[in-house]
Design a protein around this motif. Structure first.
Motif, PDB file in Angstrom:
ATOM      1  N   ILE A  33       0.845  -1.204   0.000  1.00 49.58           N
ATOM      2  CA  ILE A  33       0.000   0.000   0.000  1.00 49.58           C
ATOM      3  C   ILE A  33       0.880   1.254   0.000  1.00 49.58           C
ATOM      4  O   ILE A  33       1.772   1.395   0.836  1.00 49.58           O
ATOM      5  CB  ILE A  33      -0.960  -0.013   1.214  1.00 49.58           C
ATOM      6  CG1 ILE A  33      -1.897  -1.238   1.116  1.00 49.58           C
ATOM      7  CG2 ILE A  33      -1.776   1.289   1.292  1.00 49.58           C
ATOM      8  CD1 ILE A  33      -2.888  -1.394   2.241  1.00 49.58           C
ATOM      9  N   PRO A  34       0.633   2.187  -0.957  1.00 50.42           N
ATOM     10  CA  PRO A  34       1.484   3.377  -1.033  1.00 50.42           C
ATOM     11  C   PRO A  34       1.411   4.244   0.227  1.00 50.42           C
ATOM     12  O   PRO A  34       0.376   4.280   0.895  1.00 50.42           O
ATOM     13  CB  PRO A  34       0.937   4.136  -2.254  1.00 50.42           C
ATOM     14  CG  PRO A  34      -0.414   3.577  -2.514  1.00 50.42           C
ATOM     15  CD  PRO A  34      -0.406   2.171  -2.011  1.00 50.42           C
ATOM     16  N   ILE A  35       2.488   4.944   0.494  1.00 49.00           N
ATOM     17  CA  ILE A  35       2.503   5.922   1.591  1.00 49.00           C
ATOM     18  C   ILE A  35       1.974   7.259   1.042  1.00 49.00           C
ATOM     19  O   ILE A  35       1.933   7.450  -0.186  1.00 49.00           O
ATOM     20  CB  ILE A  35       3.926   6.063   2.196  1.00 49.00           C
ATOM     21  CG1 ILE A  35       4.962   6.397   1.111  1.00 49.00           C
ATOM     22  CG2 ILE A  35       4.308   4.787   2.929  1.00 49.00           C
ATOM     23  CD1 ILE A  35       6.366   6.673   1.650  1.00 49.00           C
ATOM     24  N   PRO A  36       1.560   8.198   1.913  1.00 47.14           N
ATOM     25  CA  PRO A  36       0.934   9.441   1.441  1.00 47.14           C
ATOM     26  C   PRO A  36       1.788  10.209   0.428  1.00 47.14           C
ATOM     27  O   PRO A  36       1.247  10.888  -0.459  1.00 47.14           O
ATOM     28  CB  PRO A  36       0.754  10.259   2.725  1.00 47.14           C
ATOM     29  CG  PRO A  36       0.699   9.251   3.818  1.00 47.14           C
ATOM     30  CD  PRO A  36       1.569   8.102   3.388  1.00 47.14           C
ATOM     31  N   GLU A  37       3.107  10.095   0.542  1.00 48.71           N
ATOM     32  CA  GLU A  37       3.995  10.852  -0.351  1.00 48.71           C
ATOM     33  C   GLU A  37       3.919  10.405  -1.805  1.00 48.71           C
ATOM     34  O   GLU A  37       4.515  11.031  -2.677  1.00 48.71           O
ATOM     35  CB  GLU A  37       5.436  10.779   0.159  1.00 48.71           C
ATOM     36  CG  GLU A  37       5.688  11.545   1.448  1.00 48.71           C
ATOM     37  CD  GLU A  37       5.320  10.768   2.707  1.00 48.71           C
ATOM     38  OE1 GLU A  37       4.759   9.641   2.592  1.00 48.71           O
ATOM     39  OE2 GLU A  37       5.586  11.267   3.819  1.00 48.71           O
ATOM     40  N   TYR A  38       3.190   9.318  -2.086  1.00 51.08           N
ATOM     41  CA  TYR A  38       2.974   8.925  -3.486  1.00 51.08           C
ATOM     42  C   TYR A  38       2.031   9.892  -4.191  1.00 51.08           C
ATOM     43  O   TYR A  38       1.947   9.908  -5.418  1.00 51.08           O
ATOM     44  CB  TYR A  38       2.399   7.503  -3.580  1.00 51.08           C
ATOM     45  CG  TYR A  38       3.448   6.418  -3.665  1.00 51.08           C
ATOM     46  CD1 TYR A  38       4.116   5.967  -2.528  1.00 51.08           C
ATOM     47  CD2 TYR A  38       3.795   5.836  -4.889  1.00 51.08           C
ATOM     48  CE1 TYR A  38       5.079   4.976  -2.607  1.00 51.08           C
ATOM     49  CE2 TYR A  38       4.756   4.842  -4.977  1.00 51.08           C
ATOM     50  CZ  TYR A  38       5.391   4.417  -3.833  1.00 51.08           C
ATOM     51  OH  TYR A  38       6.358   3.440  -3.925  1.00 51.08           O
ATOM     52  N   ASN A  39       1.270  10.683  -3.413  1.00 52.47           N
ATOM     53  CA  ASN A  39       0.369  11.664  -4.024  1.00 52.47           C
ATOM     54  C   ASN A  39       1.173  12.712  -4.776  1.00 52.47           C
ATOM     55  O   ASN A  39       2.261  13.111  -4.351  1.00 52.47           O
ATOM     56  CB  ASN A  39      -0.473  12.340  -2.936  1.00 52.47           C
ATOM     57  CG  ASN A  39      -1.613  11.449  -2.490  1.00 52.47           C
ATOM     58  OD1 ASN A  39      -2.583  11.251  -3.215  1.00 52.47           O
ATOM     59  ND2 ASN A  39      -1.475  10.880  -1.298  1.00 52.47           N
ATOM     60  N   LEU A  40       0.609  13.182  -5.882  1.00 52.99           N
ATOM     61  CA  LEU A  40       1.295  14.188  -6.685  1.00 52.99           C
ATOM     62  C   LEU A  40       0.974  15.577  -6.148  1.00 52.99           C
ATOM     63  O   LEU A  40      -0.090  15.800  -5.574  1.00 52.99           O
ATOM     64  CB  LEU A  40       0.842  14.081  -8.146  1.00 52.99           C
ATOM     65  CG  LEU A  40       1.048  12.714  -8.801  1.00 52.99           C
ATOM     66  CD1 LEU A  40       0.612  12.764 -10.258  1.00 52.99           C
ATOM     67  CD2 LEU A  40       2.504  12.269  -8.709  1.00 52.99           C
ATOM     68  N   TYR A  41       1.906  16.480  -6.335  1.00 54.88           N
ATOM     69  CA  TYR A  41       1.655  17.875  -6.012  1.00 54.88           C
ATOM     70  C   TYR A  41       0.759  18.455  -7.104  1.00 54.88           C
ATOM     71  O   TYR A  41       0.721  17.931  -8.213  1.00 54.88           O
ATOM     72  CB  TYR A  41       2.958  18.683  -5.994  1.00 54.88           C
ATOM     73  CG  TYR A  41       3.976  18.188  -5.019  1.00 54.88           C
ATOM     74  CD1 TYR A  41       3.640  17.967  -3.674  1.00 54.88           C
ATOM     75  CD2 TYR A  41       5.293  17.949  -5.419  1.00 54.88           C
ATOM     76  CE1 TYR A  41       4.587  17.516  -2.773  1.00 54.88           C
ATOM     77  CE2 TYR A  41       6.242  17.485  -4.523  1.00 54.88           C
ATOM     78  CZ  TYR A  41       5.888  17.279  -3.200  1.00 54.88           C
ATOM     79  OH  TYR A  41       6.817  16.829  -2.321  1.00 54.88           O
ATOM     80  N   ASP A  42       0.093  19.553  -6.809  1.00 58.25           N
ATOM     81  CA  ASP A  42      -0.693  20.235  -7.826  1.00 58.25           C
ATOM     82  C   ASP A  42       0.217  20.599  -8.997  1.00 58.25           C
ATOM     83  O   ASP A  42       1.247  21.233  -8.798  1.00 58.25           O
ATOM     84  CB  ASP A  42      -1.300  21.530  -7.260  1.00 58.25           C
ATOM     85  CG  ASP A  42      -2.588  21.242  -6.502  1.00 58.25           C
ATOM     86  OD1 ASP A  42      -3.113  20.112  -6.643  1.00 58.25           O
ATOM     87  OD2 ASP A  42      -3.053  22.119  -5.755  1.00 58.25           O
ATOM     88  N   GLY A  43      -0.149  20.154 -10.167  1.00 60.06           N
ATOM     89  CA  GLY A  43       0.616  20.511 -11.360  1.00 60.06           C
ATOM     90  C   GLY A  43       1.925  19.754 -11.523  1.00 60.06           C
ATOM     91  O   GLY A  43       2.717  20.083 -12.403  1.00 60.06           O
ATOM     92  N   GLU A  44       2.175  18.773 -10.688  1.00 59.54           N
ATOM     93  CA  GLU A  44       3.433  18.023 -10.812  1.00 59.54           C
ATOM     94  C   GLU A  44       3.475  17.269 -12.147  1.00 59.54           C
ATOM     95  O   GLU A  44       2.512  16.603 -12.528  1.00 59.54           O
ATOM     96  CB  GLU A  44       3.578  17.021  -9.656  1.00 59.54           C
ATOM     97  CG  GLU A  44       4.892  16.257  -9.698  1.00 59.54           C
ATOM     98  CD  GLU A  44       5.171  15.498  -8.399  1.00 59.54           C
ATOM     99  OE1 GLU A  44       4.260  15.360  -7.570  1.00 59.54           O
ATOM    100  OE2 GLU A  44       6.326  15.050  -8.236  1.00 59.54           O
ATOM    101  N   VAL A  45       4.577  17.408 -12.851  1.00 58.24           N
ATOM    102  CA  VAL A  45       4.728  16.744 -14.144  1.00 58.24           C
ATOM    103  C   VAL A  45       5.503  15.445 -13.936  1.00 58.24           C
ATOM    104  O   VAL A  45       6.595  15.449 -13.363  1.00 58.24           O
ATOM    105  CB  VAL A  45       5.464  17.669 -15.145  1.00 58.24           C
ATOM    106  CG1 VAL A  45       5.687  16.940 -16.478  1.00 58.24           C
ATOM    107  CG2 VAL A  45       4.671  18.947 -15.366  1.00 58.24           C
TER     108      VAL A  45
END
Ligand SMILES: *[C@@H]1O[C@H](CO)[C@@H](O)[C@H](O)[C@H]1NC(C)=O
Ligand SMILES: *[C@@H]1O[C@H](CO)[C@@H](O)[C@H](O)[C@H]1NC(C)=O
Length: 348
Positions: free
Chosen positions: A228-240
């Protein structure tokens, strides 16, 4: 002579560490890297891992696909895909990163669960490829506990799955070492059980840190596998994204401090998860690459009719001047190697 001296130093280091950290379960079950000659005529070591995520095997080949990309579509299509992939990639090692089997239906008997386990392990066993796994949130049901499944899995041929300490949370928190042909450790893998909800206990974090501390004199690079991914797998707004795609929202576990812990450990350069079948990207956080494996499952696994089922190759290489860790995706039917560098360092 040099090798003998080094081995002796390692042995003494291990004995001393053991006195100071009696809780660490050292894993003597090691793997060997492949030695080849590079274009300069120098020895080069390599180790190629195939990560197969989220198969959700039921053990019934005719089990119909959810979200089928083609018609007909059955669990047997996954078996063909995995066999083709193993032959095509020819990995030195296979890691199954959770949700290997689907055991949510209460009707499953222990025999059926064992049959589902056989269904996914037989491809690697037949090819004599060493393998290991971590559990996902679907790998346990009413008929067979994680521990019972573990006993069966670890008894299978070419299995390098290890139990680890039993009191820290989860089943199967351990490390594996890759050696050079002259038995020097050169690379390391950590495995972590993120349970049903992605919670990583303080004791699991401490255990991983103790392992890294124990082995720190080796100055090696390492990678980690969990489901299961950790929260930091989420992308930032606009992350390329530099590598891979996001096909669905990140379904991460709670903040358990794993990334901070990895920073403290220092050796882990990349982590590899599954769980979100339609995500197959890597993002860098605090100089650690957080990668998804994709989703290999046909049959009971959810998928997308338009996103190919996929898995991931991770290749470690080292020669006298450089160490590199690269990765690429292997989608069903597409074996073009588009390598992405996760980490590299030069020696001297
Ligand atoms: C999927 O499996 C079925 C048999 O269940 C087979 O007829 C079909 O050709 C397979 N499709 C693909 C694309 O491999
Ligand atoms: C080591 O490998 C790198 C590529 O990974 C290559 O560029 C370099 O020339 C190699 N060095 C030696 C001394 O073989």
């Amino acid at each position: 002579m040099r090798t003998l001296l080094l081995s002796l130093t390692l042995l003494i280091g291990n004995v001393l560490s053991r006195l100071y950290m009696p809780n660490v379960h050292i894993n003597y079950n090691t793997l060997q890297s492949i030695q080849t000659i590079d274009s300069h005529g120098k020895a080069q070591l390599s180790f190629k891992i195939l990560q197969i995520p989220d198969m959700h095997y039921t053990g019934t080949p005719s089990h119909l696909c959810r979200n089928p990309p083609h018609d007909p579509c059955h669990e047997s299509n996954m078996t063909s895909y995995i066999e083709q992939m193993l032959d095509n990639v020819a990995p030195d090692f296979v890691v199954f990163t959770g949700d290997q089997v689907e055991d949510i239906e209460v009707t499953h008997t222990a025999d059926e669960v064992r049959h589902a386990i056989d269904s996914y392990t037989k491809h690697v066993i037949k090819r004599k490829i060493p393998w290991a796994m971590v559990f996902g949130n679907h790998d346990e049901g009413s008929s067979m506990s994680r521990l019972e499944m573990f006993d069966y899995i670890s008894s299978l041929p070419y299995s390098y799955t290890k139990l680890g300490p039993e009191w820290i949370g989860g089943v199967g928190n351990y490390e594996l070492h890759i050696n050079s042909p002259d038995f020097m450790p050169v690379f390391r893998m950590y495995f972590l059980d993120t349970g049903f909800d992605g919670v990583i206990s303080e004791a699991q974090n401490t255990y991983m840190r103790d392992l890294a501390l124990w082995y720190r004199y080796q100055d090696l690079s390492a990678i980690m596998f969990y489901h299961i991914p950790i929260p930091e797998y989420n992308l930032y707004d606009g992350e390329v994204l530099k590598h891979g795609y996001q096909g669905e929202a990140v379904c991460n576990g709670p903040q358990s401090g794993l990334l901070d812990n990895l920073v403290k450990m220092g050796d882990v350069k990349a982590t590899f998860v599954g769980h979100d079948h339609l995500n197959d990207y890597c993002v860098e956080r605090h100089q650690i690459q957080l990668c998804y494996g994709g989703g290999a499952g046909y049959g009971q696994a959810y998928g997308s009719p338009t996103i190919a089922r996929s898995a991931r190759v991770i290749e470690w290489q080292r020669n006298s001047s450089k160490e590199t860790l690269t990765t690429w995706k292997v989608a069903d039917g597409d074996y073009t190697k588009s390598a992405y560098t996760l980490f590299e360092r030069s020696f001297n």
